[in-house]
Design a protein around this motif. Structure first.
Motif, PDB file in Angstrom:
ATOM      1  N   LYS A  35      61.568 103.281  17.028  1.00  0.00           N
ATOM      2  CA  LYS A  35      60.976 102.317  17.962  1.00  0.00           C
ATOM      3  C   LYS A  35      61.668 100.953  17.927  1.00  0.00           C
ATOM      4  O   LYS A  35      61.665 100.224  18.918  1.00  0.00           O
ATOM      5  N   ASN A  36      62.246 100.591  16.781  1.00  0.00           N
ATOM      6  CA  ASN A  36      63.000  99.335  16.674  1.00  0.00           C
ATOM      7  C   ASN A  36      64.424  99.668  16.234  1.00  0.00           C
ATOM      8  O   ASN A  36      65.140 100.358  16.922  1.00  0.00           O
ATOM      9  N   TYR A 171      65.497 101.569  19.344  1.00  0.00           N
ATOM     10  CA  TYR A 171      64.666 100.853  20.323  1.00  0.00           C
ATOM     11  C   TYR A 171      64.163 101.812  21.400  1.00  0.00           C
ATOM     12  O   TYR A 171      64.295 101.579  22.586  1.00  0.00           O
ATOM     13  N   PRO A 173      60.735 103.536  21.578  1.00  0.00           N
ATOM     14  CA  PRO A 173      59.377 103.852  21.119  1.00  0.00           C
ATOM     15  C   PRO A 173      58.788 105.064  21.823  1.00  0.00           C
ATOM     16  O   PRO A 173      58.980 105.260  23.027  1.00  0.00           O
ATOM     17  N   ARG A 175      55.825 107.172  23.407  1.00  0.00           N
ATOM     18  CA  ARG A 175      54.590 106.858  24.124  1.00  0.00           C
ATOM     19  C   ARG A 175      53.615 108.028  24.183  1.00  0.00           C
ATOM     20  O   ARG A 175      52.401 107.825  24.269  1.00  0.00           O
ATOM     21  N   THR A 188      59.263 108.827  25.848  1.00  0.00           N
ATOM     22  CA  THR A 188      59.637 107.542  25.284  1.00  0.00           C
ATOM     23  C   THR A 188      59.949 106.564  26.411  1.00  0.00           C
ATOM     24  O   THR A 188      59.985 106.938  27.587  1.00  0.00           O
ATOM     25  N   TRP A 205      53.596 103.802  11.033  1.00  0.00           N
ATOM     26  CA  TRP A 205      53.019 104.278  12.280  1.00  0.00           C
ATOM     27  C   TRP A 205      52.649 105.767  12.224  1.00  0.00           C
ATOM     28  O   TRP A 205      52.387 106.385  13.239  1.00  0.00           O
ATOM     29  N   GLU A 284      51.236  96.558  18.584  1.00  0.00           N
ATOM     30  CA  GLU A 284      52.390  96.984  19.375  1.00  0.00           C
ATOM     31  C   GLU A 284      53.624  96.158  19.059  1.00  0.00           C
ATOM     32  O   GLU A 284      54.742  96.666  18.991  1.00  0.00           O
TER      33      GLU A 284
END
Length: 799
Positions: A35-36, A171, A173, A175, A188, A205, A284
């Motif tokens: 996600k990052n 990057y 994330p 969903r 994503t 997470w 988030e």
């Protein structure tokens, strides 16, 4: 057509390790979503400690594998250091019980090949000259420990994995996750991807990703602080003299660790009252972020550390790290299949993600590739927690585990948080009669019965306050008759035209004939024991299977997977039925007074009526006496129990709990799933050949089991051990002279035989004489028993 064989969600040490190891196993279509950026969960702010200290062999191997990877393998593959510092480490104590724990771990490590040294106070100060010895009685030294740069190690694994064909999307994330046409679909922000397998390696997470998968992930983020000092003169002087880096030092009684960081020190305290953070979902916007310092919470621990290592006070505080790390309810990681969904895996929940990550990725990659874990997985399998592990439970246990991060691990410890979740219908009756309860897979069950109300079990490595009461329980079973609440068993009904065929192909033993009971072991593809089922054949089209309480989700998954293509229905009846054990030479007299039905032969099953209550009566005994397991609907259990008590009063009927059952089954040499029987060893290696019927049959793991028998030297034996004030429990090294030749898997004092007994695996089957078992640092002579020391011909059960 899928986009990948597997999608890994999470780019920390755990996820990147799995990516790396799957590529090494030959997987090529492997996609990691982060996600990052890599390490942006708890990995980047970890202190990077690496240890070999552990209370069981699989956890130790995870940690040892991580050390080898960071120290040796990755630097060789990348040509760059991972920042591993081979400083060594020690744990110090002023607590005699802690020294027992250290001796036990050192004994296990002698068997596993990662030797740890017991320290005198004098040796402590030799290794760590900045330490004050006031009150210390000893410690343990871990010479191959150290610390690593978490970011360097994680990125090194990612680099090699990508070079080998793996793909990483940063990057990106996630969903949503759903199951569609036998594939996993992951949505994503950068598109939708499909894969055969999905792995939750999301760490902080992990709970949220689990919800998307439809899986309960009982992990909670907890805030952990550590502080980095400025220059410490005593450390700088050592550097100037060219002296080795100080070993990591931990004081479990005061709940802190200290390691050298360049010319300063890092201090990491673990407060007793943990601060849970975002248990229902991480914000988030949270990424590579930290919380504000909150040193007031740990001021007393800092003061204790400075008293032990005064040099800590010489360096000012340069940095305070306060960030979330995840805790599972027992502080072990969640590694393995998710319950109830196909090709879904967990690799999360580790409070020691860097320490265990390198080994955890290798462990799971082996499992996914070969269909079986490389070692016994019970300590890490996510299915050791069920749906009963709800929000309150996971929070309470995370707080408890954090506060007891350095707690003594006693062999029979029962921690108080998260209790009373699952109760049998006999629970209140057991409490009224003096039961001291333990927990088994969320269930409350009687461990032993005390004379005084409100009694609690002593926590010790030596004989506790329940030793004598357990002896009386065994006496009641052997000489009279006794009742037990056995309701915690996992229970399954198999019905349909293929029921007998299903049972016949389930494991190593043939299906019993209708009306009879058998024992079978389902195997992994590599021939290890995956499950143990007691099978009661009710008819050609109906079978009733029972297994260990802790195996409920694992066994339900197994049964449904093995039933594919067969005309059977499998129903989990665990919550529906209670089980009353009625055992002892007077058990027939008690039962016969309450029924007109025939009570059957040994190893028979019958549907009978007892005092007007429908009962499924299994004439089987795990304690080696004449007896019955009476399986009854929950609503009728209490009335039946009280009726049996009344009928047993002329015989001075007693009660027995799990501790007595364990002692008595060892006198019969009966193996226990989860300790003596694991995926690491086959039934033949466990000396259960009389339950293996491979001729003319095919079942999973058959050929691998037979091949292992021709190559592997492992052999399980029952030992009588020289007496002492400590009874064996598990993980003791077995010696022949100066050679470690095996390991104890379970043990207890046999009250009926007055023998100290243990089951153990020899890794050299020829090592039969001159044996000794090391228990808390003491070698005690051990002799192999040629037969069960109690009623070897089963005459008592056949009465």
């Amino acid at each position: 057509m899928s986009d990948a064989q597997v999608i890994i969600i999470g780019g920390g040490a755990m996820g990147c390790s799995l990516l790396y190891h799957l590529v090494k196993e030959g997987w090529r279509d492997v996609l990691l979503l982060e996600k990052n950026d890599l390490t942006h969960g708890s990995t980047w702010h970890a202190a990077g400690l690496c240890t070999h200290f552990a209370h069981n062999a699989p956890i130790q191997e995870l940690r040892a594998t991580s050390v080898r990877l960071y120290r040796d393998i990755l630097p060789e593959e990348t040509g760059q250091s991972c920042g591993f510092h081979p400083s060594g480490a020690m744990r110090i104590t002023r607590n005699p019980e802690r020294m027992d724990e250290f001796r036990h771990v050192a004994g296990l490590s002698a068997f596993t090949g990662y030797p740890l040294d017991i320290l005198t106070p004098e040796r402590i100060v030799e290794l760590h000259p900045l330490t004050q010895l006031d009150g210390l009685i000893g410690g343990i030294y871990e010479p191959d420990d150290g610390h690593v740069d978490p970011s360097l190690a994680t990125n090194a694994m990612a680099q090699i994995a990508v070079q080998g064909g793996g793909t990483i999307k940063r990057y990106c994330p996630v969903r949503a996750i759903r199951r569609e046409d036998s594939l996993w679909v992951v949505e994503t922000e950068k598109g939708t991807f499909q894969a055969e397998h999905v792995v939750n390696a999301a760490g902080t997470w992990g709970f949220e990703i689990g919800q998307m998968m439809g899986v309960n992930v009982p992990s909670v983020p907890v805030l952990h602080q550590y502080l980095v000092t400025d220059k410490v003169e005593a450390v700088a002087e050592r550097q100037a003299q060219g002296l080795p880096e100080l070993p990591i030092i931990r004081d479990p009684e005061e709940s802190w660790y200290v390691r050298q960081e360049r010319d300063g020190l890092i201090l990491g305290p673990y407060e007793r009252e943990a601060q849970v953070w975002s248990p229902d979902g991480v914000p988030e916007e949270f990424g590579a972020d930290l919380m504000p310092p909150d040193l007031d919470r740990v001021e007393h621990i800092i003061a204790a550390a400075m008293a032990r290592i005064p040099a800590l006070g010489e360096g000012g505080v340069k940095t305070v790290i306060n960030g979330p790390i995840t805790f599972s309810p027992d502080a072990n990681p969640l590694i393995g299949p998710a319950h109830g969904v196909e090709n879904a895996w967990l690799l999360t929940g580790s409070s020691m993600g860097v320490m265990e990550g390198g080994g955890a990725g290798k462990f799971l990659s082996h499992w996914m590739t070969h269909g079986a874990p490389p070692m016994d997985a019970l300590a890490v399998d996510p299915r050791r927690f069920g749906k009963w592990a709800d929000r309150d439970y996971r929070i309470a246990k995370a707080v408890e585990c954090f506060g007891l991060q350095f707690g003594v691990h006693y062999p029979h410890e029962e921690r108080p948080a998260g209790r009373d979740l699952r109760k049998s219908p006999l629970h209140d009756l057991m409490i009224e009669r003096g039961a001291v309860m333990g927990a088994a897979y969320g269930w409350e069950r009687p461990n032993w019965f005390a004379d005084a109300p409100g009694a609690e079990a002593e926590e010790t490595f030596r004989r506790a306050n329940w030793f004598a009461p357990v002896g009386q329980e065994c006496k009641a079973v052997a000489e009279r008759v006794a009742l037990a609440d056995l309701s915690v068993f996992s229970k399954f009904e198999v019905t349909g035209p293929d029921a007998q065929l299903f049972v016949d192909q389930l494991g190593t033993n043939r299906a019993p004939k209708p009306g009879r009971i058998g024992l079978t072991h389902a195997l992994t593809p590599t021939g290890g024991v995956l499950a143990e089922f007691s099978v009661a054949a009710l008819s050609q089209t109906q079978a009733y299977l029972t297994s260990a309480a802790a195996a409920e989700e694992m066994d339900f998954d197994l049964l449904r997977a093995r039933a594919r293509g067969m005309d059977v229905e499998i129903v989990n009846r665990t919550e529906d039925l209670a089980v009353i054990g009625l055992m002892g030479p007077k058990s027939r007299d008690v039962l016969a007074a309450l029924t007109d039905d025939d009570l059957g032969l040994w190893l028979s099953v019958q549907e009978i009526t007892v005092a007007g209550v429908p009962v499924r009566a299994l004439r089987v005994s795990y304690v080696g006496e004449l007896g019955w397991e009476l399986h009854v609907a929950r609503d009728h259990a209490m009335a039946l129990f009280e009726t049996l008590e009344t009928a047993g009063q002329p015989y001075d009927i007693g009660l027995y709990g799990a501790y007595a059952a364990n002692a008595m089954r060892l006198e019969k040499g009966y193996r226990a799933w989860g300790s003596d029987l694991t995926t690491e060893r086959s039934p033949l290696e466990a000396a259960l050949g009389y339950l293996v019927r491979p001729a003319g049959r095919d079942f999973v793991g058959r050929d691998a089991m037979l091949a292992r028998q021709g190559n592997a030297p492992w052999d399980m034996v029952l030992l009588e051990i020289e007496g002492g004030d400590v009874d064996p429990f598990h993980a003791h090294s077995l010696w022949q002279g100066a050679r470690s030749v095996g390991v104890v898997t379970s043990g207890a004092y046999g009250h009926r035989t007055s023998k100290v007994l243990a089951l153990a695996y020899l890794r050299d089957a020829s090592a039969r004489d001159g044996l000794s078992v090391e228990i808390l640092g003491q070698r005690r002579a051990a002799r192999i028993q040629d037969c069960a020391p109690y009623d070897p011909d089963n005459e008592r059960m056949k009465q």
